[in-house]
Design an enzyme around this catalytic site. Structure first.
Site: not given
Ligand code: BES
Ligand code: ZN
Length: 638
Positions: A293, A317-318, A321, A340, A398, A406
């Site tokens: 995002e 989703h994005e 954010h 999330e 991480d 989520y």
């Molecule tokens: N912010 C996250 C991706 C992220 C989280 C990157 C933690 C690094 C560390 C992003 O908004 C996300 O949740 N992406 C999901 C999309 C989905 C839930 C629609 C993904 O990457 O799968």
């Molecule tokens: Zn997210």
């Protein structure tokens, strides 16, 4: 027994929280100094594969008695530091503090006036080959193979490998980006125009200075840049999509129908969009996430461009954010559910609003519940990382990443919606996002704000009194399962039952699979069917049935990676050798960890040699974070 962390008592005092170091994942003394503005002057050097330049941090002096400013760095080269334009002493710690990097301690010269409200540090810096925030692609690794490409991914704690900073979501700064490159640049601010062309030397192409400004304070993890052979097309009145010229029209088609409708739906639920324009950058296939995002420009995997508009929920989703995370940010990664969980909640409200029914939102929530089950199974039901608020002291955020924040977060918010009734809850949503706009927030502030908002509503207050906050916050494992509308999922389960019967007793079954079975389905319904079949006890689906399913339902030739990856996973579980080679091929084409992880896990168990060969061949294709993740998988299954 629920054990509360000491930080709860501290954070509860509210007003003083800015002075508390409530983020355990930074080494910065951000209780004493607070970055208010960041200017990054960088040159992108594709030849040397590094960013080099000067970063200017303007820091507010909170303590008034501290001559030391400690910043986060990770694998950086620092060659000089000035404070208000005077040379300053600095020290990079002799060894890394894993997993947080190497603190940079700047000692302000005796001449620096500590009664002044701000100090500006100017730091000459270069990234190194160990930088975890960047992926550099050779021309051969891009789709038209003509130009190199670079993109960043800073969440959660990788910004510190780009430039020294207070790398915590509890500090927000405005940003100026000055980035020189031979190729077009995007960054997480509004463009203020490319300027100052400089011809290249020795036959190299010339460079432009691409400039951006972000006037809304944002945390370091939202710093982003990308540069490569990219072009743009309109996908709505305030939106453009950026991607390689060859992919442009397909990407435009994928997003042009929904983007503006999603923005308007979100604005109705929360309040007007704050970041002026909402754009999507579709990255090369090694992008390790579905989406990220980054303000103004959401970064997205090319697997969302599946040619069927079936994966635009990633955009919902994005986009969400833009309120949850980017305007109102979790104060530390321990409170990641506030980013999330709220985003899942808003994403699903958008989906419901656009479809005009709760069926689709509940279907998405059912898929989410399955993801929660998988995450809890991976960690174990008692694991710290299955708590809504995990303890991340000494940990790498991480490593804690999973569907728990989520989906447990979503279920928590959904619980309030049902408990209070949608009308009352809907009044709280804009209140919460107004209260913490441009701020960082922790779970205790969320709780206090919710209780306070309904304090004078006797009925709501009584209901809220019954909420067992400690269990929600600190108990590991599952939350209570909500009653979802199962209409769309039931069709998938019914078809799965037929396949199970066919597999277990094919003589008795009169089921003849055909394309008609899934004629009116969305791709996600096929995903639910496939996941259901994956979790059958004893894996009764035979290799023959995998072939039958692949051809009858068109799964083997689908361009939708969400679908194909589930189909291959089921095939691998069923020891269907027909999918081994296609799996290896797919693993050379997508680097999104959501797909890479389960496919390697299965392939390693079925055909380790093939898995090893596939990894060796594609090692450089994968993003450093993804590469590390696959290496860990090989060790785990050694
Ligand atoms: N912010 C996250 C991706 C992220 C989280 C990157 C933690 C690094 C560390 C992003 O908004 C996300 O949740 N992406 C999901 C999309 C989905 C839930 C629609 C993904 O990457 O799968
Ligand atoms: Zn997210």
């Amino acid at each position: 027994m629920v054990i509360r962390p000491a930080s709860e008592a501290v954070a509860k005092t509210g007003a003083a929280s800015m002075r508390q170091r409530r983020d355990p994942n930074t080494l910065a003394n951000y209780n004493e100094w607070h970055t208010t503005h960041t200017t990054t002057d960088f040159v992108i050097d594709f030849g040397a594969r590094r960013l080099k330049g000067t970063v200017h941090l303007t820091l507010e002096n909170l303590a008034k008695d501290s001559r030391e400013i400690v910043l986060d760095t990770s694998f950086l080269e620092v060659s000089s530091v000035r404070a208000n334009d005077e040379t300053a002493e600095y020290q990079l710690a002799a060894s890394r503090v894993e997993p947080y990097g190497t603190p940079l301690t700047v000692s302000l010269p005796a001449t620096t006036d500590l009664t002044a409200s701000h100090v500006t540090l100017s730091i000459d810096v270069a990234t190194t080959k160990d930088c975890t925030a960047l992926q550099w692609l050779t021309p051969a690794q891009t789709s038209n193979k003509k130009h190199p490409y670079i993109f960043s991914q800073c969440q959660a704690i990788h910004a510190r490998s780009l430039f020294p900073c207070q790398d915590t979501p509890d500090v927000k700064s405005t940003f100026t980006f000055n980035i020189r490159s031979p190729l077009p640049v995007l960054a997480s601010g509004l463009p203020t125009g490319p300027k100052d062309f400089r011809p290249g030397e020795d036959g190299k192409s010339g460079t432009l200075l691409y400039t951006f400004h972000q006037s809304i304070p944002m945390p370091s993890y939202l710093f982003a840049l990308a540069s490569g052979d990219i072009a743009s097309a309109s996908i709505g009145p305030r939106s453009t999509v950026w991607t390689g010229p060859e992919e442009l029209t397909a990407s435009q088609w994928e997003f042009e129908e929904d983007t503006e409708a999603y923005i308007q739906a979100a604005e109705k639920i929360v309040y007007p969009y704050a970041w002026t324009t909402y754009n999507v950058l579709v990255l090369p296939p090694s992008f390790p996430y579905g989406g990220m995002e980054n303000p103004v420009y959401t970064f997205a995997t090319p697997t969302v461009v599946s040619g069927d508009r079936q994966n635009v929920d990633v955009i919902a989703h994005e986009l969400s954010h833009s309120w949850s995370g980017n305007l109102v940010s979790n104060a530390s990664w321990e409170h990641f559910w506030l980013n999330e969980g709220w985003t899942e909640y808003l994403e699903r409200r958008i989906i419901a609003a656009v479809h005009g029914s709760d069926q689709y939102r509940d279907f998405s929530a059912i898929i989410g519940w399955k993801a929660l089950e998988d995450s809890i199974a991976q960690f174990g039901e008692d694991h710290n990382f299955t708590k809504l608020i995990p303890d991340l002291k000494g940990k790498d955020p991480d490593d804690a990443f999973s569907s728990v924040p989520y989906e447990k977060g979503f279920v928590f918010l959904h619980h309030f919606e049902k408990l209070l009734g949608i009308d009352k809850w809907d009044k709280f949503i804009p209140h919460y996002f107004t209260t913490f706009k441009q701020k960082s927030v922790d779970s205790y502030e969320f709780k206090a704000t919710l209780l306070d908002f309904f304090a004078n509503d006797a009925d709501a207050a009584k209901k809220l009194q019954k909420v067992d906050w400690d269990t929600w916050f600190y108990a590991p494992g599952f939350p209570p399962k909500p009653d979802f509308d199962t209409t769309l999922a039931d069709q998938c389960y019914a078809l799965a039952d037929k396949w199970q019967a066919l597999a277990e007793n094919h003589k008795k079954s009169d089921f003849k699979p055909s394309a008609k079975d899934i004629e009116s389905w969305t791709a996600n319904q096929s995903v639910v069917l496939l996941e259901r079949l994956q979790s059958l006890p004893n894996h009764p689906i035979t290799p023959e049935l995998i072939s039958l399913m692949g051809s009858a339902y068109g799964y083997e030739s689908s361009k939708n990676v969400e679908l194909v990856s589930r189909f291959y996973t089921l095939g691998l579980m069923s020891r269907a050798e027909s999918v081994y080679k296609p799996t290896a091929e797919l693993l050379g084409k997508v680097g999104r960890m959501k797909f890479v992880r389960p496919l390697y896990r299965q392939l390693i168990m079925r055909d380790r040699k093939l898995a090893e060969r596939t990894f060796e061949k594609n090692r450089d294709f994968y993003h450093p974070i993804c590469r590390g993740m696959v290496e860990k998988l090989f060790e785990k299954h050694a």
